[in-house]
Scaffold this motif. Structure first.
Motif, PDB file in Angstrom:
ATOM      1  N   GLU A 159      55.773  47.931  10.384  1.00  0.00           N
ATOM      2  CA  GLU A 159      56.530  46.904   9.269  1.00  0.00           C
ATOM      3  C   GLU A 159      56.065  46.603   8.075  1.00  0.00           C
ATOM      4  N   ALA A 160      54.690  46.800   8.075  1.00  0.00           N
ATOM      5  CA  ALA A 160      53.554  46.745   6.741  1.00  0.00           C
ATOM      6  C   ALA A 160      54.010  47.804   5.864  1.00  0.00           C
ATOM      7  N   ILE A 161      54.170  49.168   6.444  1.00  0.00           N
ATOM      8  CA  ILE A 161      54.480  50.175   5.775  1.00  0.00           C
ATOM      9  C   ILE A 161      55.824  50.063   5.154  1.00  0.00           C
ATOM     10  N   LYS A 162      56.722  49.712   6.099  1.00  0.00           N
ATOM     11  CA  LYS A 162      58.375  49.600   5.584  1.00  0.00           C
ATOM     12  C   LYS A 162      58.487  48.826   4.263  1.00  0.00           C
ATOM     13  N   ALA A 163      57.649  47.581   4.384  1.00  0.00           N
ATOM     14  CA  ALA A 163      58.002  46.537   3.314  1.00  0.00           C
ATOM     15  C   ALA A 163      57.216  47.127   2.090  1.00  0.00           C
ATOM     16  N   SER A 164      55.864  47.737   2.168  1.00  0.00           N
ATOM     17  CA  SER A 164      55.301  47.956   0.837  1.00  0.00           C
ATOM     18  C   SER A 164      55.846  49.162   0.276  1.00  0.00           C
TER      19      SER A 164
END
Lengths: 401, 401
Positions: A290-295
């Motif tokens: 999810e962090a990858i997706k948002a960043s």
């Protein structure tokens, strides 16, 4: 517990023992600019490579899969101005033709690799390429020739990108890692579009090469964005000839990280028309995914990237982009920092004119961090992106690259 | 088999019977420009609405879910310059405050709806809004006042967007559909960012409203892109008061399609800094879903959009974008047309200087079609996008919108 030392040195891809390289002019670029490069290894090795995820991968990549993969090779020939992509069967025939001519001229060449970057969908002028072979000096090595090689692979890159490290192990053994890369446009956070060639004289096992290259690419070349486009030609090669006899997995991984992070951020810094390098750090996400997706959403948002260009601390666009990215988030848990200036804290707007002024000062810098804490879990990831300004439009509307 | 006639008429949202609207100036925009609009219905109705998919949906949308959904309403109040988004509990309290003041002034107002567009993350000046209520004339109707309402909801839109249709059924019965919209920035092909208000006096059942609105939004507002960003405030409303007593499902669907296609393409044509409207038609895909994926990738690609701006028939970028989109495709089956000029045909480059010249002429036009035939299946979808030029950068780096 210190088990190794890492020193930056000169020499790029030629820094490790046994590697030769140079850049020459074949006339693809105007005014005699360097446009063809090679890397030659006295001792052949089985290269480890990661290629583009684009369905229409270019002819050099198809050729690699058909002719080189799993075999020992000692030569890479790189041309610019023509990607040899979407060129069908003829594109592969063209490669076979010019690599045959190369082997004829240089009998020591074994399973040569082709690599190309430039315009898509135009047949390569193979004769022009073959005509430059007399200029190739397979004994070329050292700082100057490595530099020429890194110059020759540039397209719209404003500066050549190379690095070299000397890694000294606790027992006194030494190995080296060298690399060069080109980027500029079509840089996307999913096996970013670029060419990168890494050389090393470390005695690294084949399985470690694969493991470490895939591990480090995730947080470096796969974590950068210029314009969200993935090209047909993205290629990352690691050539390890083992001639130093030295190896330590931890030290090699650390060195590889330094090399790939440096080149990846250089590519963003030199993104077409870029004026600044921004790290989008997302933390507190439900998971790393999810962090990858948002960043990645942040580093690809036109509204965020134009705000970076205008030094506008428009945190509303940052929040909105996270909201649109589809990750789990809530206003009451979200905090946003520009540099060290908190502009939104767990649902509370804390953006007054004093903070706006400080955030503006941060954004005027050449590089800075934007942190978004989702306040939900432990997931964290950082991507690196440039701003989007007038020059990007100018380069990409005026120039067929 | 012809069962109805459709005639374009004037009058926007006021064209259907029983709808009143106007635009006034509350001082949010400088120089007395119109910045607050309303729609008032003599006969209340349960509105049908589709909202943004952004997790951080704005306070007006939260307020609608909490207070209005499923109830009869007869009033919409729209302000510009402030989105009332990411404003937390205070944002909703602000809405309750000004809507209370509204109901106090106009006792006939029932379950009023708030709608906002503008900057994110700043508290709304409710007093300024309340102070303009004396200017609202709930008897305002007709061409001029509908026009003022459509003017008042503009942000960076260069022109006001409205449409009205008179639909005459075979039996002589007549109903009307009117609409106004605003777009400009943050337009994305997934419930595109915009506000749109549709009024009708058709006697359309509640279930048909929902079915048809969701059906038509897919090929209109959900098929357009300006910059790939989905805002916090996207809202599409349909208000049907039934006072004409007339209805025919097929005729209504056809009218709704005309209204929503016109406003959706107007939004793209008026995209921030846009100079042309391009339809990306993907056909021959494995499925409609794959066609949607590929055509949305094209309409969001910076490299494709800057090539449109430069009138550069760079079909390699188009092919590369399809390759990067993740849909099933193969070079040998792909064909690409710019207008009616075939530039790539089933793996064969057919792009000579004559075709390049003709493709360039197509691209100089204000609107044209780029067709990609994947040659695999029956899946087809079209998206509509604008080019990306210097003005987009200028608007979005200089202006906090």
């Amino acid at each position: 517990m210190k088990t190794f030392d890492i020193f930056p040195i000169k020499g790029g891809v030629c820094a490790p023992s046994g590697f030769f390289a140079d850049g020459v002019s074949a006339g693809f670029k105007p005014n005699g600019a360097l446009d063809v490069a090679f890397i030659y290894m006295q001792k052949p090795c089985i290269p480890t490579a990661i290629f583009t995820s684009n369905t229409f991968c270019a002819s050099p990549i198809k050729h690699f899969y058909q002719e080189v993969q799993g075999k020992e090779s000692n030569f890479v020939l790189i041309n610019t101005k023509n990607a040899n992509a979407l060129t069908g069967k003829e594109g592969i025939e063209d490669i076979k033709l010019y690599l045959s001519a190369l082997k004829e001229r240089f009998p020591q060449v074994q399973n040569p690799i082709a690599s190309s970057t430039g315009v898509i969908g135009v047949r390569l002028d193979t004769q022009k390429l073959i005509d430059c072979f007399p200029l190739l000096d397979l004994n070329a090595r050292g700082e100057e020739s490595a530099k020429r090689a890194s110059e020759a692979i540039r397209t719209t890159d404003l500066f050549a990108k190379e690095i070299a490290l000397r890694i000294e192990l606790e027992n006194g053994e030494v190995f080296h890692i060298g690399a060069m890369a080109k980027g500029a446009g079509m840089i996307e956070p999913s096996m970013a579009t670029m060419l990168c060639f890494i050389t090393t004289d470390a005695l690294i096992p084949q399985e470690d090469q694969k493991e470490l290259l895939h591990k480090v690419v995730k947080t470096t070349f796969n974590a950068i964005s210029v314009d969200g486009d993935t090209s047909t030609n993205d290629s990352l090669f690691l050539f390890a000839n083992g001639v130093s006899g030295a190896y330590d997995k931890e030290a090699f991984e650390r060195g590889l990280e330094i090399v790939m992070k440096k080149l990846a951020t250089d590519i963003v810094r030199d993104g077409e028309g870029a004026s600044k390098l921004v790290r989008f750090r997302v933390m507190g996400a439900k998971s790393e995914e999810e962090a990858i997706k948002a960043s990645k959403a942040l580093s690809n948002s036109l509204l965020v990237k134009t705000a970076l260009f205008g030094c506008d601390p428009n945190w509303g666009r940052i929040a909105s982009t996270i909201g649109a990215s589809g990750v789990e988030a809530s206003e009451e848990k979200l905090s946003i920092f520009i540099g060290n200036v908190c502009v939104y804290e767990r649902g509370v707007i804390c953006f007054d004119s004093e903070r706006e002024g400080r955030a503006y000062e941060v954004m005027k810098k050449e590089s800075f961090v934007i942190t978004c804490d989702l306040g939900i879990g432990e997931g964290e990831f950082s991507t690196y992106a440039c701003d989007l300004g007038h020059k990007y439009v100018q380069i990409n509307s005026d120039y067929r690259s």
